[in-house]
Write an enzyme that holds these catalytic residues in place. Structure first.
Site, PDB file in Angstrom:
ATOM      1  N   SER A 179      51.476  22.181 -41.747  1.00  0.00           N
ATOM      2  CA  SER A 179      52.460  21.090 -41.874  1.00  0.00           C
ATOM      3  C   SER A 179      52.685  20.887 -43.362  1.00  0.00           C
ATOM      4  CB  SER A 179      51.856  19.816 -41.272  1.00  0.00           C
ATOM      5  OG  SER A 179      52.559  18.671 -41.699  1.00  0.00           O
ATOM      6  N   TYR A 186      45.028  13.660 -39.800  1.00  0.00           N
ATOM      7  CA  TYR A 186      45.870  14.791 -39.360  1.00  0.00           C
ATOM      8  C   TYR A 186      46.081  15.744 -40.533  1.00  0.00           C
ATOM      9  CZ  TYR A 186      50.287  17.087 -37.906  1.00  0.00           C
ATOM     10  OH  TYR A 186      51.282  17.990 -37.608  1.00  0.00           O
TER      11      TYR A 186
HETATM   12  P1  NAD Z   1      54.743  19.172 -29.289  1.00  0.00           P
HETATM   13  O1  NAD Z   1      53.895  18.011 -28.857  1.00  0.00           O
HETATM   14  O2  NAD Z   1      56.182  19.166 -28.913  1.00  0.00           O
HETATM   15  O3  NAD Z   1      54.090  20.536 -28.793  1.00  0.00           O
HETATM   16  C1  NAD Z   1      52.705  20.762 -28.895  1.00  0.00           C
HETATM   17  C2  NAD Z   1      52.267  21.642 -27.737  1.00  0.00           C
HETATM   18  O4  NAD Z   1      50.867  21.897 -27.912  1.00  0.00           O
HETATM   19  C3  NAD Z   1      52.426  20.957 -26.375  1.00  0.00           C
HETATM   20  O5  NAD Z   1      53.098  21.837 -25.484  1.00  0.00           O
HETATM   21  C4  NAD Z   1      50.998  20.692 -25.920  1.00  0.00           C
HETATM   22  O6  NAD Z   1      50.812  20.778 -24.519  1.00  0.00           O
HETATM   23  C5  NAD Z   1      50.240  21.788 -26.654  1.00  0.00           C
HETATM   24  N1  NAD Z   1      48.824  21.479 -26.796  1.00  0.00           N
HETATM   25  C6  NAD Z   1      48.245  20.298 -27.137  1.00  0.00           C
HETATM   26  N2  NAD Z   1      46.915  20.431 -27.121  1.00  0.00           N
HETATM   27  C7  NAD Z   1      46.652  21.723 -26.794  1.00  0.00           C
HETATM   28  C8  NAD Z   1      45.465  22.462 -26.604  1.00  0.00           C
HETATM   29  N3  NAD Z   1      44.260  21.890 -26.715  1.00  0.00           N
HETATM   30  N4  NAD Z   1      45.566  23.771 -26.279  1.00  0.00           N
HETATM   31  C9  NAD Z   1      46.780  24.350 -26.136  1.00  0.00           C
HETATM   32  N5  NAD Z   1      47.937  23.698 -26.258  1.00  0.00           N
HETATM   33  C10 NAD Z   1      47.865  22.396 -26.595  1.00  0.00           C
HETATM   34  O7  NAD Z   1      54.569  19.236 -30.871  1.00  0.00           O
HETATM   35  P2  NAD Z   1      55.235  20.153 -31.990  1.00  0.00           P
HETATM   36  O8  NAD Z   1      55.827  19.231 -32.967  1.00  0.00           O
HETATM   37  O9  NAD Z   1      56.019  21.247 -31.418  1.00  0.00           O
HETATM   38  O10 NAD Z   1      53.906  20.733 -32.663  1.00  0.00           O
HETATM   39  C11 NAD Z   1      53.638  22.123 -32.815  1.00  0.00           C
HETATM   40  C12 NAD Z   1      52.828  22.311 -34.087  1.00  0.00           C
HETATM   41  O11 NAD Z   1      53.638  21.937 -35.209  1.00  0.00           O
HETATM   42  C13 NAD Z   1      51.582  21.439 -34.168  1.00  0.00           C
HETATM   43  O12 NAD Z   1      50.535  22.190 -34.747  1.00  0.00           O
HETATM   44  C14 NAD Z   1      52.003  20.315 -35.100  1.00  0.00           C
HETATM   45  O13 NAD Z   1      50.902  19.737 -35.759  1.00  0.00           O
HETATM   46  C15 NAD Z   1      52.906  21.082 -36.045  1.00  0.00           C
HETATM   47  N6  NAD Z   1      53.839  20.274 -36.821  1.00  0.00           N
HETATM   48  C16 NAD Z   1      54.739  19.460 -36.194  1.00  0.00           C
HETATM   49  C17 NAD Z   1      55.626  18.699 -36.958  1.00  0.00           C
HETATM   50  C18 NAD Z   1      56.617  17.765 -36.343  1.00  0.00           C
HETATM   51  O14 NAD Z   1      57.200  16.922 -37.070  1.00  0.00           O
HETATM   52  N7  NAD Z   1      56.890  17.836 -35.053  1.00  0.00           N
HETATM   53  C19 NAD Z   1      55.586  18.799 -38.351  1.00  0.00           C
HETATM   54  C20 NAD Z   1      54.663  19.638 -38.951  1.00  0.00           C
HETATM   55  C21 NAD Z   1      53.800  20.382 -38.166  1.00  0.00           C
END
Ligand code: NAD
Length: 266
Positions: A140, A153
């Site tokens: 991130s 986080y």
């Molecule tokens: P999201 O909640 O839409 O998707 C996350 C997915 O991970 C979900 O489908 C969930 O079921 C799955 N998940 C959760 N725990 C799990 C586990 N123990 N094992 C396997 N799968 C699991 O969120 P997103 O925003 O798409 O996040 C994806 C990645 O991007 C994450 O690592 C998040 O930290 C990172 N991220 C997101 C943002 C943002 O603003 N959305 C910004 C920077 C980084």
């Protein structure tokens, strides 16, 4: 469209939603054989169906090292060598550090950090033996800069950057590539599914002057960087601006970041 992904076998964790699902769509559009995995098995299956590869999905909880190994082994046996592993699954617990519990910290570490280690543990020896492969870890922008209100986080995401930077240098001589994706704010389920401690998530979102990126644009930009073998891929203009502001004007960055948290306090 990048030729880098054509006919490659890619495995994506957290593929049932948000950035993971968008990565699967973009990889499939570029001709990859994409395995969608998620804690939510039905969501992984839905992604596989959406991308027109309905058989390529698995239930995978990244906190379970043995299950990660089994899933990698079964895909390797069924499909052949895995070229790309996207350690993307993640969760958020957002709020003041002093209002968070040990259970909150452990959950963040288990999914966001141990989950990535488990993926590397399962795939890296195989990629080393083969002399090729690419491990892509979703960190991130908060893995590169301080993030008040996201401190715990952010600590897990800094650790993912640390792991990726070190492994990238170690892995090079074995023909294995390692990249970290560092997105800014992206419009996914993450914020809705997050737990909040002393912060009103809805108010924070409304008060934010930042325009959230779409998962599709995030995936597209991330995959461009991966294809170029960039070490750290900062995605969204606001994330790039934050990294630059923190580097060149850290005091102004700090004041703005603190003001952002204050606006969202309960
Ligand atoms: P999201 O909640 O839409 O998707 C996350 C997915 O991970 C979900 O489908 C969930 O079921 C799955 N998940 C959760 N725990 C799990 C586990 N123990 N094992 C396997 N799968 C699991 O969120 P997103 O925003 O798409 O996040 C994806 C990645 O991007 C994450 O690592 C998040 O930290 C990172 N991220 C997101 C943002 C943002 O603003 N959305 C910004 C920077 C980084």
């Amino acid at each position: 469209m990048s030729k880098y992904y054509r006919d490659r076998v890619a495995v994506v964790t957290g593929a049932g939603s948000g950035i993971g699902r968008a990565l699967c769509k973009a990889l499939a559009a570029d001709g990859a054989k994409v395995w969608a995995t998620d804690l939510d098995a039905k969501a992984a299956q839905a992604t596989a169906e959406t991308i027109g590869q309905p058989e390529r999905h698995r239930h995978l909880d990244v906190t379970d090292a043995a299950q990660f190994e089994e899933v990698i082994d079964s895909i390797w046996t069924e499909e052949g060598p895995i070229d790309l592993l996207f350690n993307n699954a993640g969760i958020a617990v957002i709020g003041h550090y002093h209002e968070m519990s040990l259970a909150d910290f452990n959950r963040l570490i288990d999914v966001n950090l141990r989950g990535v280690f488990h993926g590397v543990q399962a795939i890296y020896p195989r990629m080393m033996a083969r002399g090729s492969g690419h491990i892509v870890n979703t960190s991130s922008v908060s893995g590169l800069i301080p993030a008040p209100g996201f401190t715990a986080y952010s600590a897990t995401k800094h650790a993912v950057v640390g792991l990726s930077r070190g492994l990238r240098l170690e892995a090079q001589k074995h023909g294995v590539r390692v990249s970290a994706i560092c997105p800014g704010f992206i419009d996914t389920e993450l914020a809705q599914n997050a737990d909040y401690r002393g912060i009103d998530g809805e108010a924070a979102r409304k008060a934010s002057p930042i325009e959230f990126g779409t998962p599709e644009a995030c995936a597209r930009d991330a995959l461009k960087g991966v294809a170029k073998n960039q070490g750290e891929i900062v995605v969204t203009a606001h994330a790039k601006a934050m990294v630059a502001a923190h580097k060149h004007t850290p005091r102004i960055f700090g004041a703005l970041a603190r003001a952002g948290v204050k606006r969202s306090e309960k």
